[in-house]
Design a protein around this motif. Structure first.
Motif, PDB file in Angstrom:
ATOM      1  N   GLU A   1       0.827  -1.201   0.000  1.00 47.11           N
ATOM      2  CA  GLU A   1       0.000   0.000   0.000  1.00 47.11           C
ATOM      3  C   GLU A   1       0.867   1.259   0.000  1.00 47.11           C
ATOM      4  O   GLU A   1       0.591   2.220  -0.736  1.00 47.11           O
ATOM      5  N   ALA A   2       1.936   1.265   0.790  1.00 54.12           N
ATOM      6  CA  ALA A   2       2.825   2.427   0.850  1.00 54.12           C
ATOM      7  C   ALA A   2       3.488   2.685  -0.500  1.00 54.12           C
ATOM      8  O   ALA A   2       3.608   3.833  -0.937  1.00 54.12           O
ATOM      9  N   ARG A   3       3.892   1.621  -1.181  1.00 48.22           N
ATOM     10  CA  ARG A   3       4.518   1.795  -2.498  1.00 48.22           C
ATOM     11  C   ARG A   3       3.516   2.326  -3.515  1.00 48.22           C
ATOM     12  O   ARG A   3       3.860   3.167  -4.342  1.00 48.22           O
ATOM     13  N   LEU A   4       2.298   1.822  -3.474  1.00 49.56           N
ATOM     14  CA  LEU A   4       1.285   2.292  -4.426  1.00 49.56           C
ATOM     15  C   LEU A   4       0.956   3.763  -4.179  1.00 49.56           C
ATOM     16  O   LEU A   4       0.816   4.540  -5.126  1.00 49.56           O
ATOM     17  N   ILE A   5       0.823   4.154  -2.935  1.00 49.72           N
ATOM     18  CA  ILE A   5       0.504   5.545  -2.605  1.00 49.72           C
ATOM     19  C   ILE A   5       1.648   6.465  -3.013  1.00 49.72           C
ATOM     20  O   ILE A   5       1.429   7.575  -3.513  1.00 49.72           O
TER      21      ILE A   5
ATOM     22  N   ALA B   1      -9.051 -11.971  10.451  1.00 42.98           N
ATOM     23  CA  ALA B   1      -9.354 -12.285   9.056  1.00 42.98           C
ATOM     24  C   ALA B   1     -10.163 -11.164   8.408  1.00 42.98           C
ATOM     25  O   ALA B   1      -9.932 -10.805   7.256  1.00 42.98           O
ATOM     26  N   GLN B   2     -11.110 -10.599   9.156  1.00 41.05           N
ATOM     27  CA  GLN B   2     -11.903  -9.500   8.615  1.00 41.05           C
ATOM     28  C   GLN B   2     -11.059  -8.248   8.411  1.00 41.05           C
ATOM     29  O   GLN B   2     -11.238  -7.527   7.432  1.00 41.05           O
ATOM     30  N   ALA B   3     -10.132  -7.998   9.332  1.00 45.73           N
ATOM     31  CA  ALA B   3      -9.231  -6.853   9.163  1.00 45.73           C
ATOM     32  C   ALA B   3      -8.351  -7.035   7.940  1.00 45.73           C
ATOM     33  O   ALA B   3      -8.133  -6.091   7.167  1.00 45.73           O
ATOM     34  N   LEU B   4      -7.861  -8.250   7.733  1.00 47.83           N
ATOM     35  CA  LEU B   4      -7.045  -8.534   6.551  1.00 47.83           C
ATOM     36  C   LEU B   4      -7.875  -8.387   5.276  1.00 47.83           C
ATOM     37  O   LEU B   4      -7.403  -7.830   4.285  1.00 47.83           O
ATOM     38  N   GLN B   5      -9.112  -8.840   5.325  1.00 48.97           N
ATOM     39  CA  GLN B   5      -9.999  -8.714   4.175  1.00 48.97           C
ATOM     40  C   GLN B   5     -10.265  -7.241   3.847  1.00 48.97           C
ATOM     41  O   GLN B   5     -10.279  -6.851   2.684  1.00 48.97           O
ATOM     42  N   ARG B   6     -10.464  -6.405   4.861  1.00 48.71           N
ATOM     43  CA  ARG B   6     -10.670  -4.974   4.634  1.00 48.71           C
ATOM     44  C   ARG B   6      -9.420  -4.330   4.037  1.00 48.71           C
ATOM     45  O   ARG B   6      -9.510  -3.469   3.163  1.00 48.71           O
ATOM     46  N   LYS B   7      -8.259  -4.752   4.503  1.00 52.13           N
ATOM     47  CA  LYS B   7      -6.997  -4.206   3.993  1.00 52.13           C
ATOM     48  C   LYS B   7      -6.825  -4.566   2.515  1.00 52.13           C
ATOM     49  O   LYS B   7      -6.441  -3.725   1.701  1.00 52.13           O
ATOM     50  N   VAL B   8      -7.117  -5.803   2.154  1.00 55.57           N
ATOM     51  CA  VAL B   8      -7.014  -6.232   0.762  1.00 55.57           C
ATOM     52  C   VAL B   8      -8.022  -5.470  -0.100  1.00 55.57           C
ATOM     53  O   VAL B   8      -7.703  -5.034  -1.210  1.00 55.57           O
ATOM     54  N   ALA B   9      -9.225  -5.260   0.404  1.00 56.73           N
ATOM     55  CA  ALA B   9     -10.235  -4.505  -0.345  1.00 56.73           C
ATOM     56  C   ALA B   9      -9.798  -3.059  -0.555  1.00 56.73           C
ATOM     57  O   ALA B   9     -10.018  -2.495  -1.634  1.00 56.73           O
ATOM     58  N   SER B  10      -9.153  -2.448   0.443  1.00 55.66           N
ATOM     59  CA  SER B  10      -8.702  -1.062   0.269  1.00 55.66           C
ATOM     60  C   SER B  10      -7.562  -0.984  -0.745  1.00 55.66           C
ATOM     61  O   SER B  10      -7.481  -0.027  -1.517  1.00 55.66           O
ATOM     62  N   ILE B  11      -6.698  -1.989  -0.774  1.00 50.76           N
ATOM     63  CA  ILE B  11      -5.630  -2.011  -1.779  1.00 50.76           C
ATOM     64  C   ILE B  11      -6.211  -2.227  -3.170  1.00 50.76           C
ATOM     65  O   ILE B  11      -5.769  -1.598  -4.136  1.00 50.76           O
ATOM     66  N   GLN B  12      -7.227  -3.069  -3.297  1.00 47.32           N
ATOM     67  CA  GLN B  12      -7.884  -3.258  -4.595  1.00 47.32           C
ATOM     68  C   GLN B  12      -8.516  -1.957  -5.070  1.00 47.32           C
ATOM     69  O   GLN B  12      -8.438  -1.613  -6.254  1.00 47.32           O
ATOM     70  N   ALA B  13      -9.150  -1.224  -4.171  1.00 49.16           N
ATOM     71  CA  ALA B  13      -9.755   0.063  -4.541  1.00 49.16           C
ATOM     72  C   ALA B  13      -8.676   1.048  -4.967  1.00 49.16           C
ATOM     73  O   ALA B  13      -8.867   1.817  -5.920  1.00 49.16           O
ATOM     74  N   LEU B  14      -7.544   1.032  -4.302  1.00 45.19           N
ATOM     75  CA  LEU B  14      -6.435   1.909  -4.661  1.00 45.19           C
ATOM     76  C   LEU B  14      -5.909   1.573  -6.050  1.00 45.19           C
ATOM     77  O   LEU B  14      -5.684   2.462  -6.875  1.00 45.19           O
ATOM     78  N   VAL B  15      -5.744   0.294  -6.342  1.00 43.30           N
ATOM     79  CA  VAL B  15      -5.269  -0.128  -7.669  1.00 43.30           C
ATOM     80  C   VAL B  15      -6.283   0.263  -8.739  1.00 43.30           C
ATOM     81  O   VAL B  15      -5.913   0.762  -9.806  1.00 43.30           O
ATOM     82  N   ASN B  16      -7.565   0.059  -8.465  1.00 42.66           N
ATOM     83  CA  ASN B  16      -8.591   0.453  -9.439  1.00 42.66           C
ATOM     84  C   ASN B  16      -8.577   1.949  -9.688  1.00 42.66           C
ATOM     85  O   ASN B  16      -8.745   2.403 -10.815  1.00 42.66           O
ATOM     86  N   GLY B  17      -8.379   2.734  -8.636  1.00 40.01           N
ATOM     87  CA  GLY B  17      -8.297   4.180  -8.794  1.00 40.01           C
ATOM     88  C   GLY B  17      -7.092   4.606  -9.604  1.00 40.01           C
ATOM     89  O   GLY B  17      -7.154   5.551 -10.384  1.00 40.01           O
TER      90      GLY B  17
END
Length: 98
Positions: free
Chosen positions: A13-17, A44-60
């Motif tokens: 996430e830091a590299r993408l930002i 597991a839910q926290a990890l899932q939220r983190k992956v979803a935020s990275i996916q949104a960042l990549v899509n953006g």
């Protein structure tokens, strides 16, 4: 080299930002040696939220590229009303007996 899953996601996430290329990080990972998987539901839910935020960042980050490619391809985009911009307008006709 062992990588902890949460640390890996934070580094990605830091590299993408920062606008850096994440391929150096991703190519250095031995995927079979990932550690730090969540052991409970909350983790597991926290990890899932983190992956979803990275996916949104990549899509953006991909959105301007996709828009440019659509413009170069000559495809018409959608207008404000959801119809193809500049497309033919079909007026419904009502038939019936008077």
């Amino acid at each position: 080299m062992l990588h902890a899953v949460p640390d890996l996601l934070d580094a990605l996430e830091a590299r993408l930002i920062a606008g850096d290329d994440p391929m150096g990080l991703l190519s250095s990972i031995r995927w079979s040696e990932l550690v730090g998987w969540p052991e409970d539901r909350e983790g597991a839910q926290a990890l899932q939220r983190k992956v979803a935020s990275i996916q949104a960042l990549v899509n953006g980050l991909q959105a301007p590229l996709r828009a440019t490619l659509m413009g170069l391809a000559g495809d018409r985009g959608y207008g404000r009303d959801g119809q193809v911009a500049g497309g033919p307008v079909l007026a419904p006709r009502m038939y019936g007996r008077i």
